[in-house]
Write a protein that holds these residues in place. Structure first.
Motif, PDB file in Angstrom:
ATOM      1  N   VAL A 267       0.875  -1.172   0.000  1.00  0.00           N
ATOM      2  CA  VAL A 267       0.000   0.000   0.000  1.00  0.00           C
ATOM      3  C   VAL A 267       0.913   1.223   0.000  1.00  0.00           C
ATOM      4  O   VAL A 267       1.826   1.323   0.824  1.00  0.00           O
ATOM      5  N   ALA A 268       0.716   2.127  -0.939  1.00  0.00           N
ATOM      6  CA  ALA A 268       1.670   3.224  -1.143  1.00  0.00           C
ATOM      7  C   ALA A 268       1.841   4.096   0.093  1.00  0.00           C
ATOM      8  O   ALA A 268       2.945   4.503   0.450  1.00  0.00           O
ATOM      9  N   SER A 269       0.756   4.398   0.798  1.00  0.00           N
ATOM     10  CA  SER A 269       0.822   5.267   1.974  1.00  0.00           C
ATOM     11  C   SER A 269       1.013   4.442   3.239  1.00  0.00           C
ATOM     12  O   SER A 269       0.354   3.410   3.426  1.00  0.00           O
ATOM     13  N   TRP A 270       1.901   4.900   4.138  1.00  0.00           N
ATOM     14  CA  TRP A 270       2.116   4.131   5.377  1.00  0.00           C
ATOM     15  C   TRP A 270       0.865   4.125   6.236  1.00  0.00           C
ATOM     16  O   TRP A 270       0.577   3.130   6.920  1.00  0.00           O
ATOM     17  N   ARG A 271       0.082   5.236   6.186  1.00  0.00           N
ATOM     18  CA  ARG A 271      -1.157   5.280   6.971  1.00  0.00           C
ATOM     19  C   ARG A 271      -2.160   4.239   6.475  1.00  0.00           C
ATOM     20  O   ARG A 271      -2.813   3.545   7.265  1.00  0.00           O
ATOM     21  N   SER A 272      -2.256   4.120   5.150  1.00  0.00           N
ATOM     22  CA  SER A 272      -3.168   3.115   4.583  1.00  0.00           C
ATOM     23  C   SER A 272      -2.685   1.703   4.883  1.00  0.00           C
ATOM     24  O   SER A 272      -3.488   0.803   5.142  1.00  0.00           O
ATOM     25  N   ALA A 273      -1.373   1.511   4.866  1.00  0.00           N
ATOM     26  CA  ALA A 273      -0.805   0.199   5.173  1.00  0.00           C
ATOM     27  C   ALA A 273      -1.129  -0.210   6.609  1.00  0.00           C
ATOM     28  O   ALA A 273      -1.521  -1.344   6.885  1.00  0.00           O
ATOM     29  N   VAL A 274      -0.970   0.741   7.546  1.00  0.00           N
ATOM     30  CA  VAL A 274      -1.287   0.466   8.950  1.00  0.00           C
ATOM     31  C   VAL A 274      -2.775   0.189   9.110  1.00  0.00           C
ATOM     32  O   VAL A 274      -3.183  -0.742   9.819  1.00  0.00           O
ATOM     33  N   GLU A 275      -3.605   0.983   8.431  1.00  0.00           N
ATOM     34  CA  GLU A 275      -5.047   0.806   8.550  1.00  0.00           C
ATOM     35  C   GLU A 275      -5.486  -0.561   8.014  1.00  0.00           C
ATOM     36  O   GLU A 275      -6.278  -1.264   8.645  1.00  0.00           O
TER      37      GLU A 275
END
Length: 759
Positions: A267-275
């Motif tokens: 997932v390109a964004s770390w926030r999206s990856a964590v979510e």
């Protein structure tokens, strides 16, 4: 004690066979070539010292194998030491040192249980600083295990210098030296140092993560310790390693040890990856709760590991505080469900038992502190909240999510796999780094299921030829599936050999190279004083107990084994001194173990034939073997031959292919055929031997008949194993009925057997 998995038992049996042969021949090089057909790299310090490697992927139980290996080494190779001596257990880091010491010191831990059981609790565990005051009796009367790092015994650092320095606390070790030829000296004076104590006792060396010890400097350190034997354990051996034993990743899956495949998503964004990783963790917990409530599953609370770029706050970096804030404020995770584990902050220390239902932890935030020395089988999901620059981020922690809870496969497939989320704009690069990291743990890129690709596990085979339910009978005893232990009645007792003269002759051929006379035992001069001391501690009862623990088999009560062993020892004492028996106790142990197994097998065969005669052995398809839709194979290859039931089969040798597989694929009456796996999910026949028999081939013909075929090369025809399998296979077919056929196939009769399938 913790029961061994089949692959672990195989590993230890292979080690025993090697060490037994080296002990007899004194030649580790030739013995290695004979067993492995590969060139051996001799240990540069002493070519006569075995130096072999266990190649085991992360999650395969290397430390448990190492504990058992200590027992095998003293039983099969270092027999003259009378189960006393020094073991140097070298680990790669301080974190693993702490964990290993803790587990080996805990008498309830499986590693320590193995050692205490084998050595009658005469086990001392020390770290290096404690060993600076080691006493002679610690080594002469016990198995003394010194656990340390290789780095801590290097001369190049202050701590390492202590190992080589003069030490008055060690004076007693040097009082009665017969020779100082191999000891370190200053001028002509022997240095009374820990290094010389180690050299004096020629330790068994255990190398944990041995690939870290293959540098020129590390090899030189090992050479200076004068080891008698070196056993290396690693997932990624160096090119110089002598790989005696290799465990495949698929074996760990078959034995329910690890969570593979690893599902990889970017997932390109770390926030999206964590979510997304949090959503996956939440979904897994729901599945775990559902299985626990409705299908009798064990308690599991999936944990998400979050790796940050940095520990400290820094502009533009994903640091620990930023992750905590995102979890608590944006994703509304309660703070008590989160623990920080960094070099400076350790909130995990407040949780004694992470596996407890009372523990609230569901998230662990780290930078690199979880890379070694920490294991929790509840860890299912890993997310890197940073752009993947190197493979190191995964290599440090990926092993933490691979272990399967309770080493038992779950009924819900998602709970048998692990999950990795990366945050990178270049997914192919990120995937490559993850693959490299996985290889560093003894796995391969084929164990990764990428979200952007169709995934077919290379070790799995899918059923193609038919979707009908395939069920074959198993043998029943009194209406229940037959198990070997069911053939041993409760009233069974071991009997003393009727001909003690033959027993004594057999014992004489097995004894170690010791000169036993009426006056007692003659041994190497340096062993005589220690032997006399041990004799003063021994008596008939302790010898009987020692032997009984080592020859006991599961179906027999320990009290019966003691009675059996005691009777034989008492009889032997009429012609031998206790000293002589004690000196031959390893040969006696091996002979008694063989006699116990022979009596068990004879009783099982007797009861089996008795039950057959009475009609108590029947067969049932209802309780029988069912062919799965998917098989896990150890050595898969694409099924190029026609009519095979699955798209892959386990590798065939040339004779099997030409004499059986190819003719089956071309046979006009064969609907489909099947290369039966030699373990796991394949069809087996249980007879009166302890191990199950897995026939080589299954075929279904147009007239509805079933053909079970076992192939043997001409050199094996007429062997005890072949005769047993043919007999038990025929019993099975006769009990199952006219539609079920069993044949032992050889090169000579293959054509005849296949012609019968036309009738």
């Amino acid at each position: 004690m913790l029961a061994l998995k089949q692959y672990q038992q195989r590993c230890l049996d292979e080690l025993s066979a090697y060490l037994t042969q080296v002990h007899a021949s004194g030649d580790p090089d030739t013995t290695f070539y004979q067993q492995k057909k590969r060139t051996y790299q001799p240990f540069i310090g002493d070519p006569s010292s075995p130096f072999v490697c266990f190649k085991v992927p992360t999650g395969g139980g290397k430390t448990l194998l190492a504990s058992h290996s200590v027992v095998r080494a003293f039983d099969q190779y270092l027999t003259e030491r009378d189960q006393c001596g020094l073991v140097l257990w070298l680990v790669p880091s301080d974190a693993i040192l702490t964990q290993t010491l803790k587990n080996l010191r805990d008498r309830r831990h499986p590693y320590r249980e193995v050692l205490d059981h084998a050595f009658d609790s005469r086990v001392i565990i020390m770290e290096k600083n404690e060993a600076l005051a080691i006493k002679p009796s610690d080594i002469s009367d016990n198995i003394c295990i010194v656990v340390t790092t290789l780095a801590s015994i290097r001369r190049e650092n202050t701590e390492g210098l202590k190992v080589y320095a003069q030490n008055g606390a060690l004076m007693e070790h040097f009082r009665r030296l017969r020779s100082s030829e191999h000891l370190i000296k200053e001028g002509t004076t022997v240095v009374q140092s820990l290094a010389n104590v180690i050299r004096l006792h020629r330790p068994l060396v255990i190398l944990d993560e041995g690939h870290n010890a293959q540098t020129e400097l590390s090899i030189e350190i090992l050479k200076n310790l004068l080891p008698s034997c070196i056993l290396e354990y690693t997932a990624t051996p160096d090119s110089l390693s002598n790989i005696l034993i290799e465990v495949l990743a698929v074996e760990l899956k078959l034995e329910e040890m690890v969570k593979i495949p690893i599902n990889l998503k970017n997932v390109a964004s770390w926030r999206s990856a964590v979510e997304e990783s949090k959503e996956k963790r939440d979904a897994l917990e729901k599945l775990a709760k559902k299985e626990e409530a409705t299908r009798g599953g064990a308690y599991i609370r999936p944990i998400l590991l979050l790796q940050t770029e940095m520990e400290q706050e820094k502009e533009g970096k994903v640091h620990v505080k930023k992750i905590i804030e995102f979890l608590t404020e944006n994703l509304k995770v309660p703070r008590e469900q989160i623990a920080i584990k960094t070099g400076k902050e350790d909130e995990l220390a407040a949780h004694d038992d992470i596996l407890s239902p009372h523990c609230p932890l569901r998230y662990i935030v780290t930078c690199n502190a979880l890379k070694e020395g920490w294991d929790c089988s509840f860890a299912y999901v890993l997310v890197s909240a940073s752009n993947v620059g190197t493979s190191r981020f995964v290599e440090q922690v990926i092993g933490r999510i691979l272990r399967l809870p309770y080493t038992k496969r779950r009924k819900t497939d998602e709970l048998n796999e692990s999950y990795v989320y990366t945050s990178s704009r270049r997914f192919n690069e990120a995937a490559k780094k993850v693959e490299q990291a996985l290889v560093g743990q003894g796995y391969s890129k084929q164990d990764i299921k990428r979200a952007d690709e169709d995934y077919e596990p290379p070790y799995q085979a899918k059923r193609l030829a038919t979707d009908e339910e395939i069920a074959l009978p198993v043998l029943l005893l009194h209406g229940e599936p037959l198990e070997f232990r069911d053939l041993i009645p409760e009233e069974f007792t071991l009997e003393k050999p009727k001909n003690m003269t033959v027993f004594l002759q057999d014992l004489e051929t097995r004894r170690t190279k010791i000169d036993i006379t009426e006056e007692g035992v003659k041994r190497l001069e340096e062993q005589s004083e220690k032997l006399a001391h041990l004799f003063r501690m021994e008596n008939e009862q302790t010898l009987v107990q020692w032997l009984s623990h080592r020859v006991q088999e599961e179906p027999i009560a320990f009290a019966d084994v003691v009675k059996f062993t005691g009777g034989i020892v008492t009889a032997l004492l009429k012609t031998h001194t206790l000293k002589a028996l004690y000196a031959s106790k390893f040969a006696l142990m091996n002979l008694l173990g063989q006699k116990v197994k022979e009596q068990l097998n004879e009783e099982a065969e007797r009861q089996f034939r008795k039950a057959l005669k009475k009609g108590d052995v029947t067969a049932s398809r209802k309780d029988g073997w069912r062919c799965p839709d998917v098989l896990t194979l150890l050595h898969p290859e694409e099924a190029r031959l026609k009519r095979h039931l699955f798209d892959r089969y386990d590798a065939l040798n040339e004779a099997e292919r030409e004499d059986v597989a190819k003719p089956l694929s071309e046979h006009p009456e064969v609907v489909w055929w099947f290369r039966n796996p030699a373990k796991g999910e394949g069809l087996f026949i249980q007879g009166y031997h302890p191990t199950r028999f897995f026939p080589d081939f299954i075929a279904r013909t147009k007239n509805g008949a079933w053909w079970i075929l076992e192939y043997k090369g001409e050199q094996l025809v007429g062997s005890a194993d072949s005769d047993y399998k043919e007999e038990i296979g025929k019993f099975w077919s006769e009990i199952c009925g006219k539609k079920f056929h069993f044949h032992m196939v050889t090169e000579a009769n293959a054509k005849t057997v296949l012609e019968k399938m036309c009738k």
